[in-house]
Every structure is written in C-alpha cells, then in structure tokens.
Design a protein around this motif. Structure first.
Motif, PDB file in Angstrom:
ATOM      1  N   PRO A   1       0.710  -1.305  -0.042  1.00 12.96           N
ATOM      2  CA  PRO A   1       0.215   0.052   0.020  1.00 12.96           C
ATOM      3  C   PRO A   1       0.749   1.178   0.026  1.00 12.96           C
ATOM      4  CG  PRO A   1      -0.038  -0.757   2.063  1.00 12.96           C
ATOM      5  CD  PRO A   1       0.932  -2.013   1.267  1.00 12.96           C
ATOM      6  N   ASP A   2       0.156   2.459  -0.204  1.00  9.63           N
ATOM      7  CA  ASP A   2       0.987   3.596   0.171  1.00  9.63           C
ATOM      8  C   ASP A   2       1.557   3.794   1.233  1.00  9.63           C
ATOM      9  OD1 ASP A   2      -0.591   4.196  -2.401  1.00  9.63           O
ATOM     10  OD2 ASP A   2      -1.801   5.776  -1.404  1.00  9.63           O
ATOM     11  N   GLY A   3       2.834   4.409   1.009  1.00  7.08           N
ATOM     12  CA  GLY A   3       3.618   4.709   2.186  1.00  7.08           C
ATOM     13  C   GLY A   3       4.469   3.603   2.864  1.00  7.08           C
TER      14      GLY A   3
ATOM     15  N   TYR B   1      10.285  -0.957   4.616  1.00 12.57           N
ATOM     16  CA  TYR B   1      10.982  -1.714   5.543  1.00 12.57           C
ATOM     17  C   TYR B   1      12.435  -1.535   5.555  1.00 12.57           C
ATOM     18  CZ  TYR B   1      11.035  -5.496   1.667  1.00 12.57           C
ATOM     19  OH  TYR B   1      11.244  -6.184   0.866  1.00 12.57           O
ATOM     20  N   ARG B   2      12.925  -2.169   6.500  1.00  9.83           N
ATOM     21  CA  ARG B   2      14.518  -2.018   6.494  1.00  9.83           C
ATOM     22  C   ARG B   2      15.017  -3.091   5.368  1.00  9.83           C
ATOM     23  NH1 ARG B   2      16.693  -2.801  12.124  1.00  9.83           N
ATOM     24  NH2 ARG B   2      18.803  -1.977  11.110  1.00  9.83           N
ATOM     25  N   GLY B   3      15.823  -2.527   4.509  1.00 12.20           N
ATOM     26  CA  GLY B   3      16.123  -3.590   3.542  1.00 12.20           C
ATOM     27  C   GLY B   3      17.762  -4.305   3.799  1.00 12.20           C
ATOM     28  N   ILE B   4      17.894  -5.289   3.129  1.00 11.03           N
ATOM     29  CA  ILE B   4      19.375  -5.885   3.264  1.00 11.03           C
ATOM     30  C   ILE B   4      20.586  -5.096   2.583  1.00 11.03           C
ATOM     31  CG2 ILE B   4      20.643  -7.897   2.792  1.00 11.03           C
ATOM     32  CD1 ILE B   4      18.140  -9.447   2.916  1.00 11.03           C
ATOM     33  N   GLY B   5      21.337  -4.537   3.526  1.00 14.18           N
ATOM     34  CA  GLY B   5      22.111  -3.394   3.148  1.00 14.18           C
ATOM     35  C   GLY B   5      21.657  -2.068   2.919  1.00 14.18           C
ATOM     36  N   LYS B   6      20.547  -1.892   3.299  1.00 12.94           N
ATOM     37  CA  LYS B   6      19.977  -0.271   3.200  1.00 12.94           C
ATOM     38  C   LYS B   6      19.225  -0.292   4.605  1.00 12.94           C
ATOM     39  CE  LYS B   6      18.739  -1.548  -1.606  1.00 12.94           C
ATOM     40  NZ  LYS B   6      19.149  -2.822  -1.668  1.00 12.94           N
ATOM     41  N   ASP B   7      18.991   1.107   4.889  1.00 12.50           N
ATOM     42  CA  ASP B   7      18.606   1.522   5.791  1.00 12.50           C
ATOM     43  C   ASP B   7      16.859   1.247   5.765  1.00 12.50           C
ATOM     44  OD1 ASP B   7      20.574   2.210   7.102  1.00 12.50           O
ATOM     45  OD2 ASP B   7      20.700   4.159   6.326  1.00 12.50           O
ATOM     46  N   VAL B   8      16.068   2.139   4.987  1.00  9.14           N
ATOM     47  CA  VAL B   8      14.905   2.211   4.870  1.00  9.14           C
ATOM     48  C   VAL B   8      14.398   2.121   3.391  1.00  9.14           C
ATOM     49  CG1 VAL B   8      12.591   2.982   5.130  1.00  9.14           C
ATOM     50  CG2 VAL B   8      14.216   3.425   6.983  1.00  9.14           C
ATOM     51  N   LEU B   9      13.817   1.193   2.931  1.00  6.37           N
ATOM     52  CA  LEU B   9      13.535   0.847   1.533  1.00  6.37           C
ATOM     53  C   LEU B   9      12.111   1.113   1.259  1.00  6.37           C
ATOM     54  CD1 LEU B   9      14.493  -0.115  -1.352  1.00  6.37           C
ATOM     55  CD2 LEU B   9      13.393  -2.108  -0.757  1.00  6.37           C
ATOM     56  N   ASN B  10      11.438   2.044   0.235  1.00  8.91           N
ATOM     57  CA  ASN B  10      10.406   2.466  -0.120  1.00  8.91           C
ATOM     58  C   ASN B  10       9.854   1.173  -0.975  1.00  8.91           C
ATOM     59  OD1 ASN B  10       7.919   3.350  -1.305  1.00  8.91           O
ATOM     60  ND2 ASN B  10       8.878   5.140  -2.424  1.00  8.91           N
ATOM     61  N   ILE B  11       8.831   0.587  -0.463  1.00 10.64           N
ATOM     62  CA  ILE B  11       8.073  -0.755  -1.161  1.00 10.64           C
ATOM     63  C   ILE B  11       6.754  -0.282  -1.673  1.00 10.64           C
ATOM     64  CG2 ILE B  11       9.804  -2.112   0.020  1.00 10.64           C
ATOM     65  CD1 ILE B  11       7.238  -3.199   1.522  1.00 10.64           C
TER      66      ILE B  11
ATOM     67  N   HIS C   1       3.675  -0.039  -3.519  1.00  9.60           N
ATOM     68  CA  HIS C   1       3.097  -0.575  -4.723  1.00  9.60           C
ATOM     69  C   HIS C   1       4.109  -1.764  -5.229  1.00  9.60           C
ATOM     70  CE1 HIS C   1       1.463   3.693  -5.514  1.00  9.60           C
ATOM     71  NE2 HIS C   1       0.949   3.047  -4.229  1.00  9.60           N
ATOM     72  N   LEU C   2       5.102  -2.102  -4.735  1.00  8.97           N
ATOM     73  CA  LEU C   2       5.951  -3.361  -5.039  1.00  8.97           C
ATOM     74  C   LEU C   2       5.079  -4.445  -4.858  1.00  8.97           C
ATOM     75  CD1 LEU C   2       9.449  -2.393  -4.165  1.00  8.97           C
ATOM     76  CD2 LEU C   2       8.596  -2.693  -6.510  1.00  8.97           C
ATOM     77  N   PRO C   3       5.277  -5.636  -5.729  1.00  7.75           N
ATOM     78  CA  PRO C   3       4.632  -6.908  -5.289  1.00  7.75           C
ATOM     79  C   PRO C   3       5.431  -7.414  -4.277  1.00  7.75           C
ATOM     80  CG  PRO C   3       6.072  -7.029  -7.230  1.00  7.75           C
ATOM     81  CD  PRO C   3       6.156  -5.632  -7.001  1.00  7.75           C
ATOM     82  N   THR C   4       4.768  -7.387  -2.999  1.00  7.91           N
ATOM     83  CA  THR C   4       5.671  -7.696  -1.871  1.00  7.91           C
ATOM     84  C   THR C   4       4.889  -8.957  -1.160  1.00  7.91           C
ATOM     85  OG1 THR C   4       6.233  -5.607  -1.527  1.00  7.91           O
ATOM     86  CG2 THR C   4       6.139  -6.928   0.291  1.00  7.91           C
ATOM     87  N   LEU C   5       5.736  -9.611  -0.579  1.00  9.91           N
ATOM     88  CA  LEU C   5       5.421 -11.062   0.256  1.00  9.91           C
ATOM     89  C   LEU C   5       5.009 -10.309   1.713  1.00  9.91           C
ATOM     90  CD1 LEU C   5       7.797 -13.876  -0.586  1.00  9.91           C
ATOM     91  CD2 LEU C   5       5.489 -13.527  -1.461  1.00  9.91           C
ATOM     92  N   TYR C   6       3.927 -10.685   2.250  1.00  8.99           N
ATOM     93  CA  TYR C   6       3.570 -10.355   3.568  1.00  8.99           C
ATOM     94  C   TYR C   6       3.046 -11.803   4.426  1.00  8.99           C
ATOM     95  CZ  TYR C   6       2.625  -5.508   2.290  1.00  8.99           C
ATOM     96  OH  TYR C   6       2.871  -4.341   2.000  1.00  8.99           O
ATOM     97  N   ASP C   7       3.560 -11.707   5.769  1.00 13.50           N
ATOM     98  CA  ASP C   7       3.041 -12.695   6.690  1.00 13.50           C
ATOM     99  C   ASP C   7       2.424 -12.033   7.560  1.00 13.50           C
ATOM    100  OD1 ASP C   7       5.089 -11.453   8.370  1.00 13.50           O
ATOM    101  OD2 ASP C   7       6.008 -13.454   8.680  1.00 13.50           O
ATOM    102  N   GLU C   8       1.993 -12.623   8.728  1.00 11.81           N
ATOM    103  CA  GLU C   8       1.098 -12.197   9.950  1.00 11.81           C
ATOM    104  C   GLU C   8       1.822 -10.907  10.633  1.00 11.81           C
ATOM    105  OE1 GLU C   8      -0.018 -15.026  12.553  1.00 11.81           O
ATOM    106  OE2 GLU C   8      -1.416 -15.981  11.336  1.00 11.81           O
ATOM    107  N   LYS C   9       3.265 -10.911  10.478  1.00 13.43           N
ATOM    108  CA  LYS C   9       4.042  -9.686  11.019  1.00 13.43           C
ATOM    109  C   LYS C   9       4.023  -8.516  10.031  1.00 13.43           C
ATOM    110  CE  LYS C   9       6.689 -12.994  13.618  1.00 13.43           C
ATOM    111  NZ  LYS C   9       8.028 -13.651  13.815  1.00 13.43           N
TER     112      LYS C   9
END
Length: 219
Positions: free
Chosen positions: A133-135, A138-148, A150-158
C-alpha cells in the motif's frame, strides 16, 4: 510455507506466478565449485548481452510491465534479476554472500526471474503476495529504509518481508542450519517452472546439502 497470491495482484498482473521451495540447508560460505560455476555464468552473460538487450528479455520485459501496472517505476526500482544483469554487462562482479544466496543469484541471472530466500523460522502464518500500500517501507538488506509502496511484496502475519527488488532484514538468510523458503517470482506464467525446479533442487543438494525439499507452484 503456506502461500497465496492476492486477487488484486492477479488482476493487475495476469502472468503473476510463484514457485516456492521449502528445505533444510547448511548455510555457509559457497564452495569453490559453486563460485566457479557462478563466475563462468557471469562471464558468458557478459559476452552474450549488451545493455540494450536486457529490456527485451522476456522475463525482464514482463516484470517491467507488471511494475508499471502496479504503479511503481521499473527503472527507479529495478527487479533484482535485471539489476544483477546490468552489473554483469557493465563488467562488474556479483557479491558472494553464502551458498543459498549465491544459488539464488545463479538461477536469477540464468533465467531472468528474481529469486528470494527467507528463514522460515522468522515467518508467521499464511504468506500472501500482494501490492504494497501507499507509504509502505521496511529495512532492506544492506539498506536503511526501502520504499516498497506498490511493489509486489510478500506479507506474513508480522508484515512485509520480501519482493523481487529487495528483501527485508527480518527473514534474511544467515549462517547455520536453517529451514529455508525460497521463492521464484514470475510475471510470465509458470510454463518454465518444472525445468527450473529440477535445476534448482540439484544445486541445493550439491552445494547446500539440502534435504526435505518440497516445491509448490502458485498462480
């Protein structure tokens, strides 16, 4: 890993499909045989492709179109397969991380599909592949905060933990014996998955000592 694709993502990206592997592996530094195979593949691809060839490759082209449909710039947020192929064409090496991740990268550059691997013990409940969703970030590998967003993203309960561009730190693969979930992201359907599954399993067994390998296809 129980995994599904959201209705919205399927409607926006009709070719969306996943192949998920679940297995136990001894995660460690890649053996010299795997490094040699990866380096040979990189050298062959460097000779084979130019930068103008990459957007024409079927899986790169289909992923770019999917990102566009989802509202994400495919050139500002390149999928991992394309990003690695661009490094290779420019004459740059890929980083050697560990045996599981290096196999991911080998499969990815060979096929044009992005691949992600996740520590199954760090995941909770059903996993869904959906449009972030908009906004969202998460903290990416080798990155601080990654703007994700609208990306096709995997979600679990967390929450969010992985996508074809860059994964989060939460479920990253670290050394030791782990239960691993590896996901091949496709926007070109699943017609090539059977052949890739055979190649992937052989690499996992040979170079990671993988056992109890289960494979599922979701579309």
């Amino acid at each position: 890993m129980n995994i599904k694709i959201s209705k919205e993502l399927s409607e926006l990206c009709p070719g969306a499909a996943l192949m998920a592997f679940s297995y136990e592996a001894d995660v460690k530094e890649s053996p010299k045989e795997l490094i040699a195979l990866l380096d040979k593949t990189i050298n062959n691809l460097h000779t084979r492709y130019t930068m103008t060839d990459l957007p024409k490759l079927t899986h790169i082209k289909d992923t770019r179109a999917a990102y566009h449909n989802l509202g994400k710039s495919p050139t500002s947020y390149r999928n991992a397969a394309e990003a690695m192929l661009r490094r290779i064409v420019k004459g740059n090496d890929l980083y050697h991380i560990n045996n599981v991740v290096d196999i991911n990268n080998l499969i990815s550059i060979s096929t044009g599909y992005s691949v992600g691997s996740y520590d199954t013990d760090c995941l909770s409940g059903t996993v869904e592949w959906r449009r972030a969703p908009d906004g969202e970030s998460y903290r990416g590998i080798g990155k601080d905060v990654l703007n994700i967003e609208h990306l096709p993203t995997l979600y679990d309960e967390k929450g969010a933990f992985g996508n074809p561009t860059s994964d989060s730190r939460r479920a990253m693969i670290t050394p030791g014996i782990h239960r691993v979930s590896s996901v091949i992201y496709s926007f070109s359907g699943n017609h090539e998955f059977d052949l890739i599954a055979s190649q992937y399993k052989k690499l996992l067994i040979t170079h990671c000592g993988a056992t109890e390998i289960d494979v599922i296809i979701i579309n």
